[in-house]
Design an enzyme around this catalytic site. Structure first.
Site, short mmCIF file in Angstrom:
data_model
loop_
_atom_site.label_atom_id
_atom_site.label_comp_id
_atom_site.label_asym_id
_atom_site.label_seq_id
_atom_site.Cartn_x
_atom_site.Cartn_y
_atom_site.Cartn_z
N GLU A 24 0.77 -1.49 0.18
CA GLU A 24 -0.15 0.18 0.13
C GLU A 24 0.53 1.31 -0.13
OE1 GLU A 24 -4.02 -0.84 2.62
OE2 GLU A 24 -2.05 -1.09 3.84
N LYS A 102 -12.00 2.63 1.54
CA LYS A 102 -10.98 2.00 0.69
C LYS A 102 -11.69 1.38 -0.34
CE LYS A 102 -6.94 0.87 3.50
NZ LYS A 102 -5.93 0.01 4.07
#
Length: 124
Positions: A24, A102
Site C-alpha cells: 500500500e 478503500k
C-alpha cells in the site's frame, strides 16, 4: 433565527499511499471520502453570499492537502487528521463526520469497499 444545517461533500476520490501493508505504501491506492459538516447556514440562506458560509471548495483543498501531507497506517488516524484540520481552520463548523473508504482493499474477498465513519464535535 438559526438555520442549523449540514454541508455535504460526497465521493471525494483521492489517490494516496496510506495503509498498513508495504504494498500500500509502495503502490498507493484510491480512497473515497465523504464529509458532513454541521454549521449555522442562516446568514447564507438569506444573503446568498459565499462570504456568509463555509466555502466547500476550500474544504476540498484543505482535505486534499491534509490527506497527502503524511502517510497514515490506519483509516481512523487519517479521518481524525482530516476532522482536526477542518475544525481548526473553520470555527463556524461545530461537528464533522468523516467517512473514509478503500474501494479496493488488499484483502481476500469480494466487496465494494472497506472503511470507517467517525464523528467529531468541536472540543473533543
Amino acid at each position: 433565527m438559526s438555520a442549523t444545517g449540514q454541508i455535504l461533500i460526497e465521493g471525494l476520490d483521492l489517490y494516496a499511499y496510506h495503509g498498513h501493508f508495504a504494498e500500500e505504501e509502495r503502490l498507493g491506492q484510491r480512497f473515497v471520502i465523504d464529509l458532513v459538516l454541521d454549521c449555522d447556514l442562516c446568514a447564507s440562506s438569506f444573503s446568498d453570499a459565499l462570504a456568509d458560509t463555509v466555502d466547500y471548495g476550500e474544504i476540498v483543498a484543505l482535505v486534499t492537502r491534509t490527506f497527502s501531507a503524511r502517510r497514515f497506517k490506519l483509516l481512523e488516524a487519517a479521518a481524525r487528521a482530516l476532522a482536526d484540520a477542518i475544525l481548526a481552520q473553520y470555527p463556524p463548523i461545530t461537528r464533522v463526520s468523516v467517512t473514509l473508504r478503500k474501494p479496493a482493499p488488499p484483502i481476500p474477498g469480494r466487496m465494494d469497499a472497506v472503511g470507517v465513519r467517525l464523528d467529531f464535535d468541536r472540543g473533543d
